[in-house]
Scaffold this motif. Structure first.
Motif, PDB file in Angstrom:
ATOM      1  N   GLN A  35       0.813  -1.224   0.000  1.00 33.87           N
ATOM      2  CA  GLN A  35       0.000   0.000   0.000  1.00 33.87           C
ATOM      3  C   GLN A  35       0.844   1.271   0.000  1.00 33.87           C
ATOM      4  O   GLN A  35       0.350   2.354  -0.317  1.00 33.87           O
ATOM      5  CB  GLN A  35      -0.986  -0.010   1.172  1.00 33.87           C
ATOM      6  CG  GLN A  35      -1.912  -1.220   1.166  1.00 33.87           C
ATOM      7  CD  GLN A  35      -2.774  -1.293  -0.087  1.00 33.87           C
ATOM      8  OE1 GLN A  35      -3.776  -0.612  -0.209  1.00 33.87           O
ATOM      9  NE2 GLN A  35      -2.371  -2.120  -1.044  1.00 33.87           N
ATOM     10  N   CYS A  79      -6.386  -4.332   9.259  1.00 35.69           N
ATOM     11  CA  CYS A  79      -7.777  -4.598   9.650  1.00 35.69           C
ATOM     12  C   CYS A  79      -7.853  -5.680  10.725  1.00 35.69           C
ATOM     13  O   CYS A  79      -8.783  -5.688  11.541  1.00 35.69           O
ATOM     14  CB  CYS A  79      -8.619  -4.984   8.429  1.00 35.69           C
ATOM     15  SG  CYS A  79      -8.051  -6.464   7.566  1.00 35.69           S
ATOM     16  N   ALA A 102      -4.833   5.172   7.805  1.00 28.65           N
ATOM     17  CA  ALA A 102      -5.384   5.356   6.454  1.00 28.65           C
ATOM     18  C   ALA A 102      -6.893   5.105   6.400  1.00 28.65           C
ATOM     19  O   ALA A 102      -7.623   5.516   7.291  1.00 28.65           O
ATOM     20  CB  ALA A 102      -4.625   4.490   5.461  1.00 28.65           C
ATOM     21  N   HIS A 103      -7.334   4.440   5.336  1.00 36.88           N
ATOM     22  CA  HIS A 103      -8.759   4.207   5.086  1.00 36.88           C
ATOM     23  C   HIS A 103      -9.046   2.711   5.137  1.00 36.88           C
ATOM     24  O   HIS A 103      -8.132   1.905   5.026  1.00 36.88           O
ATOM     25  CB  HIS A 103      -9.139   4.741   3.709  1.00 36.88           C
ATOM     26  CG  HIS A 103      -8.560   6.073   3.408  1.00 36.88           C
ATOM     27  ND1 HIS A 103      -8.919   7.213   4.097  1.00 36.88           N
ATOM     28  CD2 HIS A 103      -7.606   6.456   2.533  1.00 36.88           C
ATOM     29  CE1 HIS A 103      -8.234   8.226   3.631  1.00 36.88           C
ATOM     30  NE2 HIS A 103      -7.426   7.813   2.690  1.00 36.88           N
ATOM     31  N   PRO A 104     -10.340   2.344   5.242  1.00 33.68           N
ATOM     32  CA  PRO A 104     -10.662   0.908   5.382  1.00 33.68           C
ATOM     33  C   PRO A 104     -10.034   0.022   4.304  1.00 33.68           C
ATOM     34  O   PRO A 104      -9.479  -1.034   4.617  1.00 33.68           O
ATOM     35  CB  PRO A 104     -12.197   0.883   5.291  1.00 33.68           C
ATOM     36  CG  PRO A 104     -12.631   2.230   5.781  1.00 33.68           C
ATOM     37  CD  PRO A 104     -11.560   3.182   5.345  1.00 33.68           C
ATOM     38  N   ALA A 105     -10.098   0.429   3.046  1.00 35.10           N
ATOM     39  CA  ALA A 105      -9.587  -0.444   1.979  1.00 35.10           C
ATOM     40  C   ALA A 105      -8.069  -0.594   2.060  1.00 35.10           C
ATOM     41  O   ALA A 105      -7.520  -1.636   1.702  1.00 35.10           O
ATOM     42  CB  ALA A 105     -10.003   0.075   0.605  1.00 35.10           C
ATOM     43  N   ILE A 106      -7.393   0.434   2.519  1.00 35.67           N
ATOM     44  CA  ILE A 106      -5.935   0.332   2.711  1.00 35.67           C
ATOM     45  C   ILE A 106      -5.647  -0.624   3.870  1.00 35.67           C
ATOM     46  O   ILE A 106      -4.733  -1.444   3.808  1.00 35.67           O
ATOM     47  CB  ILE A 106      -5.330   1.724   3.031  1.00 35.67           C
ATOM     48  CG1 ILE A 106      -5.594   2.712   1.890  1.00 35.67           C
ATOM     49  CG2 ILE A 106      -3.842   1.619   3.371  1.00 35.67           C
ATOM     50  CD1 ILE A 106      -4.667   2.640   0.735  1.00 35.67           C
ATOM     51  N   ASN A 108      -7.323  -3.122   4.697  1.00 38.64           N
ATOM     52  CA  ASN A 108      -7.582  -4.502   4.275  1.00 38.64           C
ATOM     53  C   ASN A 108      -6.364  -5.155   3.630  1.00 38.64           C
ATOM     54  O   ASN A 108      -6.279  -6.376   3.531  1.00 38.64           O
ATOM     55  CB  ASN A 108      -8.748  -4.554   3.277  1.00 38.64           C
ATOM     56  CG  ASN A 108     -10.095  -4.396   3.968  1.00 38.64           C
ATOM     57  OD1 ASN A 108     -10.201  -4.551   5.179  1.00 38.64           O
ATOM     58  ND2 ASN A 108     -11.132  -4.067   3.200  1.00 38.64           N
ATOM     59  N   ARG A 109      -5.439  -4.373   3.109  1.00 36.60           N
ATOM     60  CA  ARG A 109      -4.261  -4.926   2.430  1.00 36.60           C
ATOM     61  C   ARG A 109      -2.965  -4.679   3.193  1.00 36.60           C
ATOM     62  O   ARG A 109      -2.065  -5.515   3.190  1.00 36.60           O
ATOM     63  CB  ARG A 109      -4.082  -4.286   1.033  1.00 36.60           C
ATOM     64  CG  ARG A 109      -5.039  -4.709  -0.033  1.00 36.60           C
ATOM     65  CD  ARG A 109      -4.807  -6.082  -0.593  1.00 36.60           C
ATOM     66  NE  ARG A 109      -3.511  -6.259  -1.275  1.00 36.60           N
ATOM     67  CZ  ARG A 109      -2.993  -7.444  -1.567  1.00 36.60           C
ATOM     68  NH1 ARG A 109      -3.645  -8.536  -1.247  1.00 36.60           N
ATOM     69  NH2 ARG A 109      -1.841  -7.539  -2.177  1.00 36.60           N
ATOM     70  N   ARG A 190     -10.047  12.884   9.034  1.00 41.59           N
ATOM     71  CA  ARG A 190      -9.798  11.505   9.407  1.00 41.59           C
ATOM     72  C   ARG A 190      -9.213  10.736   8.229  1.00 41.59           C
ATOM     73  O   ARG A 190      -9.712  10.835   7.123  1.00 41.59           O
ATOM     74  CB  ARG A 190     -11.127  10.872   9.854  1.00 41.59           C
ATOM     75  CG  ARG A 190     -11.016   9.468  10.372  1.00 41.59           C
ATOM     76  CD  ARG A 190     -10.233   9.445  11.677  1.00 41.59           C
ATOM     77  NE  ARG A 190     -10.297   8.140  12.278  1.00 41.59           N
ATOM     78  CZ  ARG A 190     -11.173   7.799  13.221  1.00 41.59           C
ATOM     79  NH1 ARG A 190     -12.028   8.668  13.673  1.00 41.59           N
ATOM     80  NH2 ARG A 190     -11.161   6.593  13.722  1.00 41.59           N
ATOM     81  N   GLY A 191      -8.182   9.969   8.500  1.00 38.73           N
ATOM     82  CA  GLY A 191      -7.556   9.187   7.438  1.00 38.73           C
ATOM     83  C   GLY A 191      -6.361   9.892   6.820  1.00 38.73           C
ATOM     84  O   GLY A 191      -5.516   9.257   6.211  1.00 38.73           O
TER      85      GLY A 191
END
Lengths: 286, 174
Positions: A35, A79, A102-106, A108-109, A190-191
């Motif tokens: 990421q 996550c 960061a953000h949720p999708a980041i 996740n990886r 946020r993020g």
């Protein structure tokens, strides 16, 4: 932009990954969550000849208790810091910091080991390894070694990792009865990267602080403990006077760099505000 | 002992065969290692619902589900996804799992130009799978990685909020 052409090798074991790196040297990069690395490749800030994918190495997975430590495998995703019950119970400071990464999708990886290895001075997790007195387990062709977080972060994006070495896990001392923690950061949104962030872990006897480790991020080239502020709090019950003393001590602990966006004096002020808030939460048992 | 073949280094521009399950169908693609997943989906599989925006993981237009979780398809190379199961907006639309979200986005004009919509929907679907009744603040927080260039956030938050309430109320939260 697009990454420059590279070859790709998916390693199945640590030995395979180390061997591939040893044969190619400086032109090789390990990739896990990617990421941060993939944008760096797309911008051609980095252009390795070989990408060694370590995501499928089982030895780098898993979270488990080991002696007085929680062993967090390097491939543990951000996550999972939120979903893994062992983290919530035995490393609650990491659990508290995770939603700010960061953000949720980041999340996740991205991987915990990758974040520590990159050592971005604005990142939450590298700083929290300092507050937690964690140890970084590193493997290289010479074998396995463990480095204290206090000795791991050397300079901007520079760590105790030698060329070709990999982080296998991070050992975090188990959270104990009588300990308290607090985490927060100040960001425009946020993020986004924090203007200033801070996490702390205290060992208390009743309401008195026996030991405390406080770590700041986004205040310099590396995540930083503030030893003057820590010293000012030992033995205290976090009354207003001692909190003010700790806030004043930050002046000696931190020397924020010049920046167009956030002048050093402003960052120091924000650090004092954040420290005051977090010590207040620690006192109130939040 | 090592699985690494030195000859690999001279083949950086050559293509590699990658097998994926995309929207429930097995596919194989020939990709150069430098080809991102979003480019593979769009250019080779002609699944153009996934959008390439910033290509740095900031805008969220390229979100897809990888093994069930929302990820940026611009932040991984297609070779890394070998063996993975991917659902794009096309597959999720076909299956009907987010039909209520799509209808609500439409009803409230949360689509506007539509460029960010696939990523918004995939993110919203993931949020509601983890948090059945998020507050508006939690919805905004979850959307922090998705940019809407039309600044349609108010309508987007409204739409997600309405679907969360409908799914929770109906007891059919997925």
């Amino acid at each position: 932009m697009k990454a420059r052409a590279f070859s790709y090798f998916r390693a199945a074991t640590i030995d395979q990954a180390l061997d591939a790196h040893a044969r190619v040297g400086d032109d090789a990069r390990y990739v896990a969550g990617g990421q941060s690395l993939v944008p760096a490749l797309s911008l051609r800030l980095q252009a390795p000849r070989l990408l060694i994918d370590i995501t499928h190495i089982d030895e780098l997975r898993g979270v488990r208790r080991e002696g007085g430590y929680l062993r967090i495998g390097a491939l543990t995703r951000h996550c999972e810091m939120l979903s893994e019950p062992l983290i919530a119970e035995f490393a609650p400071l990491l659990h508290a910091a995770a939603p700010f990464v960061a953000h949720p999708a980041i999340r996740n990886r991205g991987t915990f080991g990758g974040s520590v290895a990159l050592a971005d001075p604005a990142s939450e997790f590298p700083a929290m390894t300092l507050a937690l007195d964690a140890e970084i387990e590193i493997v290289g062709t010479a074998g396995i070694r463990r480095v204290k977080a206090d000795e791991f972060f050397l300079d901007l994006f520079e760590t105790a990792l030698q060329p070709g070495e990999l982080i296998t896990a991070v050992y975090v001392p188990l959270f104990r009865t009588g300990q308290r923690f607090a985490f927060d950061e100040l960001a425009r949104r946020r993020g986004d990267y924090a203007l200033v962030g801070c996490g702390m872990l205290a060992t208390c006897i009743g309401d008195h602080i026996k030991e405390i480790r406080i770590s700041f991020f986004s205040v310099g080239n590396i995540p930083m403990r503030v030893k003057g502020a820590e010293a000012a709090l030992i033995g205290s019950n976090l009354d207003a006077e001692r909190i003010a003393a700790a806030q004043a001590a930050l002046e000696g602990d931190l020397a924020p760099p010049e920046s167009d966006e956030v002048p050093p004096a402003m960052r120091l002020h924000l650090a004092r505000v954040l420290l005051g808030r977090l010590l207040g939460r620690l006192r109130d048992g939040a | 002992m090592s699985g690494f073949d030195q000859a690999l280094l001279d083949e950086a521009d050559e293509t590699v065969r990658v097998r994926l399950i995309v929207n429930g169908r097995k596919v194989a693609c020939e990709v150069a290692p430098r080809e991102t997943l979003v480019d593979c989906l769009r250019n080779q599989l002609e699944l153009t619902g996934t959008h390439a925006g910033c290509e740095m993981g900031a805008c969220g237009a390229c979100l897809v589900q990888l093994d069930g979780r929302a990820v940026h398809s611009c932040l991984m190379f297609a070779v890394q996804a070998d063996g993975a199961e991917i659902n794009t907006i096309e597959g999720l639309t076909e299956s009907g799992v987010m039909a209520d979200l799509q209808a609500e986005f439409h009803r409230r004009n949360a689509l506007q130009c539509g460029f960010c919509t696939p990523g918004m929907l995939i993110n919203a679907q993931e949020l509601l799978s983890q948090l059945a009744q998020p507050s508006r603040e939690q919805i905004r927080d979850a959307l922090s990685g998705n940019y809407c260039r039309c600044t349609g956030y108010e309508a987007i938050v409204d739409a997600i909020d309405a679907v969360a309430k409908a799914r929770s109320g109906g007891g059919g939260a997925t």
